[in-house]
Each structure stands twice: as C-alpha cells, then as structure tokens.
Motif scaffolding. Structure first.
Motif, PDB file in Angstrom:
ATOM      1  N   GLY B 101      25.701 -22.859  29.188  1.00 40.81           N
ATOM      2  CA  GLY B 101      27.067 -22.352  29.273  1.00 40.81           C
ATOM      3  C   GLY B 101      28.025 -23.109  28.388  1.00 40.81           C
ATOM      4  N   ASP B 277      29.782  -1.060  31.233  1.00 41.18           N
ATOM      5  CA  ASP B 277      30.960  -1.311  32.077  1.00 41.18           C
ATOM      6  C   ASP B 277      31.162  -0.191  33.095  1.00 41.18           C
ATOM      7  OD1 ASP B 277      31.327  -0.693  29.363  1.00 41.18           O
ATOM      8  OD2 ASP B 277      33.513  -0.794  29.521  1.00 41.18           O
ATOM      9  N   ALA B 280      29.359  -1.299  36.100  1.00 48.90           N
ATOM     10  CA  ALA B 280      30.100  -2.331  36.814  1.00 48.90           C
ATOM     11  C   ALA B 280      31.245  -1.722  37.598  1.00 48.90           C
ATOM     12  CB  ALA B 280      30.628  -3.363  35.820  1.00 48.90           C
ATOM     13  N   CYS B 285      33.986  -3.075  40.327  1.00 47.32           N
ATOM     14  CA  CYS B 285      34.773  -3.980  39.492  1.00 47.32           C
ATOM     15  C   CYS B 285      36.017  -3.260  38.982  1.00 47.32           C
ATOM     16  CB  CYS B 285      33.969  -4.429  38.276  1.00 47.32           C
ATOM     17  SG  CYS B 285      32.775  -5.702  38.598  1.00 47.32           S
ATOM     18  N   GLN B 289      37.736  -7.158  35.547  1.00 44.75           N
ATOM     19  CA  GLN B 289      36.519  -7.842  35.991  1.00 44.75           C
ATOM     20  C   GLN B 289      35.326  -7.413  35.154  1.00 44.75           C
ATOM     21  OE1 GLN B 289      36.896  -6.697  40.052  1.00 44.75           O
ATOM     22  NE2 GLN B 289      37.448  -8.770  40.717  1.00 44.75           N
ATOM     23  N   ALA B 290      35.267  -6.114  34.851  1.00 39.87           N
ATOM     24  CA  ALA B 290      34.157  -5.624  34.028  1.00 39.87           C
ATOM     25  C   ALA B 290      34.195  -6.310  32.668  1.00 39.87           C
ATOM     26  CB  ALA B 290      34.253  -4.113  33.863  1.00 39.87           C
ATOM     27  N   ARG B 292      35.555  -9.234  31.956  1.00 44.21           N
ATOM     28  CA  ARG B 292      35.271 -10.665  32.075  1.00 44.21           C
ATOM     29  C   ARG B 292      33.784 -10.943  32.327  1.00 44.21           C
ATOM     30  NH1 ARG B 292      33.595 -14.568  31.836  1.00 44.21           N
ATOM     31  NH2 ARG B 292      34.070 -16.649  32.629  1.00 44.21           N
ATOM     32  N   TRP B 293      33.183 -10.177  33.231  1.00 44.11           N
ATOM     33  CA  TRP B 293      31.830 -10.549  33.674  1.00 44.11           C
ATOM     34  C   TRP B 293      30.716  -9.772  32.977  1.00 44.11           C
ATOM     35  CZ3 TRP B 293      32.192 -15.003  35.664  1.00 44.11           C
ATOM     36  CH2 TRP B 293      33.331 -15.351  36.405  1.00 44.11           C
ATOM     37  N   ILE B 294      31.026  -8.588  32.452  1.00 39.16           N
ATOM     38  CA  ILE B 294      29.951  -7.791  31.838  1.00 39.16           C
ATOM     39  C   ILE B 294      30.051  -7.818  30.325  1.00 39.16           C
ATOM     40  CG2 ILE B 294      28.827  -5.538  31.797  1.00 39.16           C
ATOM     41  CD1 ILE B 294      28.897  -6.860  34.540  1.00 39.16           C
ATOM     42  N   PRO B 297      30.016 -11.763  28.168  1.00 38.02           N
ATOM     43  CA  PRO B 297      28.751 -12.429  27.829  1.00 38.02           C
ATOM     44  C   PRO B 297      28.000 -11.790  26.661  1.00 38.02           C
ATOM     45  CG  PRO B 297      28.936 -12.119  30.201  1.00 38.02           C
ATOM     46  CD  PRO B 297      30.055 -11.354  29.580  1.00 38.02           C
TER      47      PRO B 297
END
Lengths: 340, 385
Positions: B101, B277, B280, B285, B289-290, B292-294, B297
């Motif tokens: 990370g 997305d 998600a 989400c 949120q989608a 940020r987290w999907i 990355p």
C-alpha cells in the motif's frame, strides 16, 4: 449519474477554469479597449541658489506623477475604442506604405512581420513533420524487434526536452563558430554568419520545430501501423500491388484519421510558436505572434507594461486560433453525434 | 512470427530503411549529447571549431583537469555496478522492506537513498581511491581526456542555481498534485456521464486548450500586480500581491493544464468498464464510495501517465513563469535566459550550457523510467479518435 453528483465531481475543475481561463479572457477583451496610465500633473517648481546680493531663482515646469495619501500612484482608465488595435496593426504606417505603393514596407510593422513568419513557419513545418514522422514509423516498423525499445527511447528525447533548451542546443551547433557552421565553411570555403542572417535563422527555427515534433507524429503513426489489417495487405499483394502502391492505397488511407489528428495538433501548436524566438534570440529578425504579446507584456526600460496593446495583440492572435479550431470542433461534433 | 515471403523486403530497401533510421537517431540524439560533452570542457575547447578538440579537450587537459585511462576504466566499472544495483537489487529490497500500500513512498525513499549513495561513492570515494593509484601506474595514470566539472560548480554553487531548482520543484510538485486531484474527479464524472452538459464542458475545454498562453497571461498580469488593492475589501489588511508568488503560478499552470488533463483522464476512465462501478452501486455504494474503493485502485496507470504530462508542462514552461515570477522565485528554465542574454564572456556561455544540461538530466531519467507510460499517453487521445 445524477446532476448533483456530476456537479460535485466536476465543480473544482470548472471553478479553476472559470477563474483562470474564462475570467482572464474577459479582462483581456475589456483591456484591449481601454488604457490605464498614471495621472501626471505639471507643477511649477522654483529652485533658488544662494547668490551675491540676491538669490538666483529659476522656475521650471515639471511633469510628475500624482500620488495619493498612501503614496501610491494614481491611475486613470480611459476607454479608447479601437486605438490599441490601430496601434498594434500599425494602420498609420500601413496607410503610408500603401499610398507609396511600397508593399514590402508593411512587413516592417511588428504585427504583420510576426503574422507573416508565423504563417510561413506553420505551413512549411506541417508537411515536413508528417512526412518525417511517417518515415520514421515505417522504418521502425521494419526494424528488428530487439531494436525497437532503444530506438523509441532515443526518438522521444527531442520531444521531451524543454523547448527553450532544445532550441539552444541547436543554436550552439550553429551560432558563432559552432561546429556545423565550421564544417560548412570548410566545405564551401566561404564565411557564414548564421546569427546575422534572417533567413538562416528562419531555417534553423523550422528545423528545430520539425526535430521537436516529429517524434510525436512518429509515436502516433507507429501505434496506428500496428493495427493495419494484414488481410487487406495480402489481398493487395495478390492483386499485384507493389510496395509503393500498398503504402499509398492501403497504409496511408488507414492512417488518415491519425494524420489529420497530428496535423490539427501541429497547426495549433506551431501557430503558438514562442520558445524558438527565445532560444535562437531571433527577435531582431524573426518574431512570432505569441512573442509579440509577450514582448508588450515585459516591462520596458521605464518599467511600464503596455497592457492595452498586449491585450489587443492577444485578441488578434485569438482570431487566428478560432479559424484553426473550426475543423477540429466539427470533427468532435461529428464523433459525438456518431456515437450517440 | 515469420513474415510471408511476399512481404519480405529486398536487401536494398532494407539497407535504405535502416540507414535512414540510423540517420534519424543521430539527428535526434546529437544536439543533446553534444551539449553534454561541451559542458565538461573549458571555454576554449567547448567552442572550438574542430569537433575532435571539443571531444578530447586539449586545453582542458592542459589546465590539469582530465581523466586518465585508469579513471575511465574504474568509472565504467562503477557505472556498470550501479546500473546493476538499480535494476536488480533495488526493486527487490524495496519490495521486501515496504509494507503493502505504500509502494510509491517506498520507491521514492529507495530512489533518493540510491541517488545519495551513488553521489557519495562517485564524487566522494572514487577520487580518494584513484589519486594514489594514478601515482603508481605510470602511463595509465596520465590524463588523456580533458574534463572539468568547474562549470557545474560555478552554476550550482556560485550562482546559486539550486534555488531555481528548489523553486522548480515546488512549482512542479504543486502543479502535479493539484491538477491530478482536481482532474481525476472531473475526468471520472465526464467519462461516466453521457449528458449534453458533459459534452459541452469537453468542447469548451478543447477551445481552452488551444488558447495561446500569452493571451491568458495578458489577463493575469494587471490583476496580479494590483491584487493587494483589489482584494482589500474582501481580505482586509493582509491581502496578498499575487505577482511573484509561486502559489499563484501553480494555480495558473494547473488551470492552463486542466483542459488537457480532463480529456486525457476521461479517455483512460472510459477504458475502465462501467460495470465495475455499477456493481458497487448495486451493493449500496454511493458514487463517491464507488470512486474511492473501486475505481481508485485500478486507475493508477492513467493517473501516472497524466501526471507525467502535467510534470512536463510545469517543468518546461518558460512563458508563464518568466512573466509572473519575480527574480527570487524564478524557476530553472527562465533563469537560464539570463546567461545567454547578456553578451559576455565564453565562460558565461559554457555555464549556460552546463545549466542547460542540468535541466535536461532529470528529463532524460524520466524518459528512461517512464518510456512506456509516455508512449501510451501520446497514443491515448489519438488512436481511438
């Protein structure tokens, strides 16, 4: 995506573009019609020196800037209509030149000189960039696989280098007794002074631009060559097309959208040429439109910047950009409506 | 993959093709290599009309600054060793020591440590080892190649070029971070929204991208110089004068770069399947949120490429920085104009060459490391269109 979410995502970017691109455009537009200058007043000053019997006194009229309570200069802003445009275009000098029938005289006016050079520069470099880019792409495509990585690395160098530095590195080869000039002198057995010859400088500036942009064209054409349909090529061979005909009738039509793309980008960028003038110190011989604005913005010996005239010349430059942009906008418009 | 016989090229054509390629490579690299050679010579050699004298530098050697065969041999061995360490051991060590990370931070620390170690070994230790060896090896210890680093010392130490370097770093770091943060958000939304508004934003951005920078600077200058008076009603006493402020220049460069950034990021985001997305969102989400987290990355390749181009814009800029920054905050590229504009001695000119090489060196490294990303960035906008 709901409008609110969309707006939240896009807002920071839009706000920045509004403040730093749209708003300055409006101020430039307004500034081109008005002149801001310090208010001056004429005062009678009496200076006396001690003399015999009587003092000798002289009075003279001096011009001095008016200061406000805080000690800052007071300025006034006047609407002057098209005056700044007339000055940039040199209408008075142009009228004289036309009246005398001396057409060449027009090219002594900064704006027309810059326009002439910028247009020649743009139009001459365009086919050279596309031709050289295509030639390199085809040559790299023919080269052995193990060579491709290093070749692309070296080819990217002229593109990635800081434009001013790139221009300087070529200038040092030619100016004064640079080694290339020295070789040419030896070969032709004459004296060559590149730095004092407008046409030689013009040639070097174009050479630099082609050297700088050809790698970009090469990378894009090379990527396009990877997607040429091999079956079409084979059918062309069966139909008896030779190498040249295959290039002309199969490969170039396939690359056509990319050629147009590179041409449009190059037109826009070459029209904005600026770094060449700095790198080759060519301002005495050749200037570009963008350099003209830059020069008006730089403070002169008295520390004043000709903001109004700079704004007028900036607006005139924009007119050209708008004309160049129309085909690109039409293409994007077509793509968008083709998609949806 | 074997080429069909009919497609194979005759020998003459193949020779012509590789001959042309060799010519282009020479043309592309020669000016850059040549200024690198010039920067290490004394003025007489650097501006000599005879190319061979520029390379060997007899005058420089005569002044007592030169490399012996021993120096060259040891230097080559050291370079080879450090190249091996950089390509083989360094990635392994970084991968082992950094927690997952934080790979980017790990690489940054690794690269800085490596650079420091390299400099200490090359500039600090090597001369100490070589000096006594040269005394005993006779002909191998005699200088054969003139080479001096005095111009670099003059530029970086005497003329305080490091200040310009720090200013450049501040401006580029600011531009890259801010324009990526602002640009990814906008690029993502523009890629996912098919609305007419999104289309018009993109069209207007295209027009903005074509604007000559001098037009915009003509708009900033009067406002920036008088900003203290203009902002006084809002900010009161401590309203800043924006002229000369690196922060103002960062904001300007970010905005100028914004149209290009959002177009490029949009085309990268379009390559990330929208199903990702959407899935998600089905799981509950929100859009943020989608994102940020999907999306975050998987978006790094596009972001790194766009970041590279933002870096280049900020690093290479002459026009904006030379007009909007005052002398003490000046970045590297405008600072170099000071050298060749004063018509002075040839020493000044060689110092300008050394400064130019110093500016180019980081770019050289950048192409070396990120060649693939640069190529993908160049083709991203074009090939699909």
């Amino acid at each position: 995506m709901k409008f609110r979410t969309f707006a939240a995502f896009v807002a920071p970017s839009i706000v920045m573009m509004l403040i730093f691109i749209a708003f300055p455009l409006v101020t430039v537009f307004l500034n081109s019609f008005r002149i801001t200058q310090p208010v001056v007043e004429q005062v009678e000053v009496e200076t006396c020196t001690a003399g015999f019997l009587e003092q000798t006194c002289t009075t003279e009229i001096k011009t001095q800037p008016v200061l406000d309570a805080a000690g800052n200069q007071v300025t006034t802003t006047e609407w002057v209509g098209w005056l700044s445009y007339e000055r940039v275009l040199g209408l008075a000098a142009m009228g004289e030149a036309l009246a005398e029938g001396a057409w060449a005289g027009i090219l002594n006016i900064d704006f027309w000189k810059a326009l002439r050079f910028t247009l020649t520069f743009t139009l001459i470099t365009l086919p050279l960039v596309i031709g050289l880019g295509l030639a390199i792409a085809i040559a790299v495509n023919n080269a052995a696989r193990s060579l491709k990585g290093p070749v692309i690395f070296v080819s990217l160098l002229p593109f990635i280098i800081t434009p001013v530095i790139g221009a300087l590195s070529i200038r040092w080869l030619f100016y004064g007794d640079g080694i290339v000039t020295a070789l040419l002198e030896q070969w032709l057995a004459t004296d060559i002074s590149v730095a004092a010859n407008g046409w030689a400088i013009e040639f070097l500036m174009m050479f630099y631009r082609v050297w700088h942009v050809a790698p970009f064209a090469f990378v894009i054409f090379y990527a396009g060559l990877q997607t040429v349909n091999q079956d079409t090529l084979e059918s062309a061979i069966i139909d008896g097309a030779n190498r040249w005909e295959r290039l002309k009738y199969v490969i170039v039509p396939h690359l056509m959208p990319l050629i147009i793309f590179v041409a449009l980008i190059h037109l826009m960028d070459a029209y904005r040429a600026f770094e060449e003038v700095v790198g080759f110190s060519s301002q005495a011989y050749r200037i570009t439109l963008q350099w003209l604005t830059y020069d008006l913005l730089t403070p002169d010996d008295a520390g004043n910047r000709a903001i109004s005239r700079a704004s007028a010349s900036a607006m005139l430059t924009m007119v050209g950009i708008m004309i160049l942009l129309i085909p690109l906008l039409r293409r994007t418009w077509r793509d968008h409506h083709g998609e949806s | 993959m074997s080429t069909p016989r009919a497609m194979r090229m005759p020998l003459g054509l193949r020779l012509a093709s590789s001959g042309f390629l060799a010519f282009w490579l020479l043309l592309a690299a020669f000016p850059i290599l040549w200024i690198a050679v010039m920067s290490f010579k004394s003025p007489v050699d650097a501006f000599s009309a005879n190319p061979w004298e520029v390379i060997t530098g007899p005058q420089t050697r005569g002044d007592g600054a030169g490399l012996s065969l021993l120096d060259i041999g040891l230097g080559a061995v050291m370079l080879w060793l450090s190249a091996r360490i950089a390509t083989r051991s360094l990635p392994r060590i970084v991968a082992q020591l950094t927690p997952p990370g934080l790979l980017v931070a790990g690489w940054l620390v690794g690269a800085v440590l490596f650079a420091v170690g390299f400099l200490v070994a090359f500039v600090g230790l090597l001369p100490l080892v070589v000096a006594p060896l040269e005394a005993v090896t006779g002909p191998f210890g005699r200088p054969v190649l003139g080479l001096t680093t005095e111009h670099y010392v003059a530029v970086w130490v005497d003329n305080a070029f490091y200040r310009n370097f720090i200013n450049s770093m501040i401006v580029t770091a600011g531009v890259v971070t801010i324009s990526l943060t602002v640009g990814t958000l906008a690029g993502y939304a523009l890629a996912r929204s098919g609305s007419a508004l999104a289309f018009w934003i993109l069209i207007i951005a295209l027009v903005f991208r074509a604007l000559p920078h001098s037009v915009l600077v003509a708009g900033y200058l009067p406002v920036f110089i008088n900003s203290a008076q203009i902002l006084e009603p809002i900010l009161g006493e401590n309203a800043p004068t924006l002229y000369g402020q690196p922060l103002a220049v960062i904001a300007v460069l970010v905005s100028i770069n914004q149209p290009f950034t959002i177009w490029m990021l949009r085309s990268f985001f379009q390559n990330i399947p929208a199903e990702l997305d959407e899935a998600a969102r089905v799981d509950g989400c929100t859009h943020f949120q989608a994102f940020r987290w999907i999306i975050m990355p998987v978006m790094w390749p596009g972001v790194i490429t766009t970041g590279l181009f933002s870096f280049l814009l900020a690093y290479n800029d002459f026009l904006v920085t030379s007009l909007l920054l005052d002398a003490q905050n000046q970045t590297m590229v405008p600072a170099i104009a000071g050298y060749f504009n004063r018509e002075t001695t040839t020493t000044d000119q060689v110092e300008a060459v050394a400064a130019a090489v110093s500016i180019t060196a980081p770019l050289f490294l950048l192409v070396m490391i990120f060649q693939r990303q640069i190529v993908s960035g160049l083709t991203a906008g074009a090939v699909k269109g």
